[in-house]
Design a protein around this motif. Sequence first.
Motif, PDB file in Angstrom:
ATOM      1  N   LEU A 140       0.950  -1.147   0.146  1.00 16.18           N
ATOM      2  CA  LEU A 140       0.000  -0.092   0.117  1.00 16.18           C
ATOM      3  C   LEU A 140       0.903   1.119  -0.008  1.00 16.18           C
ATOM      4  O   LEU A 140       1.945   1.364   0.757  1.00 16.18           O
ATOM      5  CB  LEU A 140      -0.985  -0.003   1.498  1.00 16.18           C
ATOM      6  CG  LEU A 140      -2.031   1.079   1.432  1.00 16.18           C
ATOM      7  CD1 LEU A 140      -3.402   0.695   1.650  1.00 16.18           C
ATOM      8  CD2 LEU A 140      -1.329   2.140   2.269  1.00 16.18           C
ATOM      9  N   SER A 141       0.480   2.296  -0.900  1.00 17.91           N
ATOM     10  CA  SER A 141       1.135   3.643  -0.796  1.00 17.91           C
ATOM     11  C   SER A 141       0.154   4.503  -0.589  1.00 17.91           C
ATOM     12  O   SER A 141      -0.847   4.324  -1.072  1.00 17.91           O
ATOM     13  CB  SER A 141       2.069   3.753  -1.936  1.00 17.91           C
ATOM     14  OG  SER A 141       1.332   3.525  -3.267  1.00 17.91           O
ATOM     15  N   LEU A 142       0.797   5.861  -0.109  1.00 15.20           N
ATOM     16  CA  LEU A 142      -0.241   6.831   0.127  1.00 15.20           C
ATOM     17  C   LEU A 142       0.400   8.122  -0.413  1.00 15.20           C
ATOM     18  O   LEU A 142       1.630   8.441  -0.150  1.00 15.20           O
ATOM     19  CB  LEU A 142      -0.491   7.111   1.721  1.00 15.20           C
ATOM     20  CG  LEU A 142      -0.999   8.435   2.257  1.00 15.20           C
ATOM     21  CD1 LEU A 142      -2.403   8.582   1.429  1.00 15.20           C
ATOM     22  CD2 LEU A 142      -1.099   8.407   3.772  1.00 15.20           C
ATOM     23  N   GLU A 143      -0.152   8.970  -1.394  1.00 19.97           N
ATOM     24  CA  GLU A 143       0.377  10.190  -2.104  1.00 19.97           C
ATOM     25  C   GLU A 143       0.734  10.945  -1.092  1.00 19.97           C
ATOM     26  O   GLU A 143       0.054  11.499  -0.067  1.00 19.97           O
ATOM     27  CB  GLU A 143      -0.474  10.613  -2.961  1.00 19.97           C
ATOM     28  CG  GLU A 143       0.118  11.887  -3.712  1.00 19.97           C
ATOM     29  CD  GLU A 143      -1.130  12.224  -4.783  1.00 19.97           C
ATOM     30  OE1 GLU A 143      -0.515  12.511  -5.979  1.00 19.97           O
ATOM     31  OE2 GLU A 143      -2.097  12.236  -4.647  1.00 19.97           O
ATOM     32  N   GLY A 144       2.022  11.612  -0.806  1.00 13.91           N
ATOM     33  CA  GLY A 144       2.580  12.476   0.279  1.00 13.91           C
ATOM     34  C   GLY A 144       2.368  11.986   1.557  1.00 13.91           C
ATOM     35  O   GLY A 144       2.737  12.685   2.319  1.00 13.91           O
ATOM     36  N   GLY A 145       2.106  10.627   1.813  1.00 20.11           N
ATOM     37  CA  GLY A 145       2.432  10.251   3.081  1.00 20.11           C
ATOM     38  C   GLY A 145       3.584   9.890   3.547  1.00 20.11           C
ATOM     39  O   GLY A 145       4.503   9.472   2.942  1.00 20.11           O
ATOM     40  N   SER A 146       3.989  10.264   4.963  1.00 19.21           N
ATOM     41  CA  SER A 146       5.236   9.726   5.360  1.00 19.21           C
ATOM     42  C   SER A 146       5.368   8.317   5.547  1.00 19.21           C
ATOM     43  O   SER A 146       3.923   7.589   5.590  1.00 19.21           O
ATOM     44  CB  SER A 146       5.489  10.455   6.806  1.00 19.21           C
ATOM     45  OG  SER A 146       4.574   9.753   7.930  1.00 19.21           O
ATOM     46  N   PRO A 147       6.362   7.736   5.943  1.00 16.81           N
ATOM     47  CA  PRO A 147       6.575   6.260   6.184  1.00 16.81           C
ATOM     48  C   PRO A 147       5.359   5.828   7.282  1.00 16.81           C
ATOM     49  O   PRO A 147       4.820   4.788   7.229  1.00 16.81           O
ATOM     50  CB  PRO A 147       8.083   5.700   6.466  1.00 16.81           C
ATOM     51  CG  PRO A 147       8.618   6.911   5.575  1.00 16.81           C
ATOM     52  CD  PRO A 147       7.860   8.210   5.741  1.00 16.81           C
ATOM     53  N   GLU A 148       5.625   6.509   8.325  1.00 18.59           N
ATOM     54  CA  GLU A 148       4.805   6.427   9.460  1.00 18.59           C
ATOM     55  C   GLU A 148       3.270   6.380   9.235  1.00 18.59           C
ATOM     56  O   GLU A 148       2.346   5.819   9.868  1.00 18.59           O
ATOM     57  CB  GLU A 148       5.111   7.234  10.698  1.00 18.59           C
ATOM     58  CG  GLU A 148       6.553   7.043  11.204  1.00 18.59           C
ATOM     59  CD  GLU A 148       7.623   7.771  10.103  1.00 18.59           C
ATOM     60  OE1 GLU A 148       8.914   7.553  10.226  1.00 18.59           O
ATOM     61  OE2 GLU A 148       7.254   8.728   9.372  1.00 18.59           O
ATOM     62  N   GLU A 149       2.929   7.572   8.442  1.00 22.01           N
ATOM     63  CA  GLU A 149       1.583   7.667   8.246  1.00 22.01           C
ATOM     64  C   GLU A 149       1.078   6.499   7.206  1.00 22.01           C
ATOM     65  O   GLU A 149      -0.168   6.180   7.622  1.00 22.01           O
ATOM     66  CB  GLU A 149       1.339   9.126   7.569  1.00 22.01           C
ATOM     67  CG  GLU A 149       0.002   9.386   7.414  1.00 22.01           C
ATOM     68  CD  GLU A 149      -0.229  10.935   6.490  1.00 22.01           C
ATOM     69  OE1 GLU A 149      -1.225  11.316   6.402  1.00 22.01           O
ATOM     70  OE2 GLU A 149       0.905  11.341   5.882  1.00 22.01           O
ATOM     71  N   THR A 150       1.766   6.374   6.215  1.00 23.24           N
ATOM     72  CA  THR A 150       1.398   5.108   5.280  1.00 23.24           C
ATOM     73  C   THR A 150       1.286   3.832   6.120  1.00 23.24           C
ATOM     74  O   THR A 150       0.404   2.953   5.895  1.00 23.24           O
ATOM     75  CB  THR A 150       2.464   5.125   4.311  1.00 23.24           C
ATOM     76  OG1 THR A 150       2.643   6.115   3.451  1.00 23.24           O
ATOM     77  CG2 THR A 150       1.860   3.591   3.242  1.00 23.24           C
ATOM     78  N   ALA A 151       2.201   3.602   7.121  1.00 25.20           N
ATOM     79  CA  ALA A 151       2.135   2.290   8.007  1.00 25.20           C
ATOM     80  C   ALA A 151       0.812   2.402   8.892  1.00 25.20           C
ATOM     81  O   ALA A 151       0.279   1.312   8.965  1.00 25.20           O
ATOM     82  CB  ALA A 151       3.239   2.116   8.851  1.00 25.20           C
ATOM     83  N   GLU A 152       0.420   3.500   9.245  1.00 26.00           N
ATOM     84  CA  GLU A 152      -0.898   3.652  10.122  1.00 26.00           C
ATOM     85  C   GLU A 152      -2.077   3.286   9.293  1.00 26.00           C
ATOM     86  O   GLU A 152      -2.889   2.673   9.809  1.00 26.00           O
ATOM     87  CB  GLU A 152      -0.740   5.050  10.934  1.00 26.00           C
ATOM     88  CG  GLU A 152      -1.895   5.242  11.737  1.00 26.00           C
ATOM     89  CD  GLU A 152      -1.828   6.828  12.370  1.00 26.00           C
ATOM     90  OE1 GLU A 152      -2.764   7.173  12.185  1.00 26.00           O
ATOM     91  OE2 GLU A 152      -0.899   6.869  13.148  1.00 26.00           O
TER      92      GLU A 152
END
Length: 138
Positions: A95-107
């Motif tokens: 899963l990837s999140l546009e503009g997301g930090s690694p921590e935000e994406t992991a959450e």
Amino acid sequence: MALKYRTEATNSGGGDATSRVIDGMEVSVSSPLGSNPDPDATNPEQLLALSWATCLNSTAQALLKRRRRTAVRVEVELHSVESGVGYEFEVDAYLSLEGGSPEETAELLAAADARCPVSKLLAGAATARVHTEEYAAA
């Protein structure tokens, strides 16, 4: 639990035949291990990858209320079982999140994985894993 949706599929010819959703689509299937696999047909590996990618990304989008873009890709590999007979799937969802930090994406991944029905079905399977990765539009 209140029923939200029900479907039913059939296959009577095995890995090189047609699978049907009752009152719905019909797809040709072809085993990737066959002597002459049909490149225009699908297989359980592809259907599993499509199912999990769609479910996990839809869940992530619901959690984000569609305010940001996400992408999910799923890799499915078929392996011989080391101890025993038959085969098993090795499945990895990213899963990837546009503009997301690694921590935000992991959450987000943890929340989506806990809520996605396909993830719940695969929960506890030693050969199914989830990962984050840097965003790249599909």
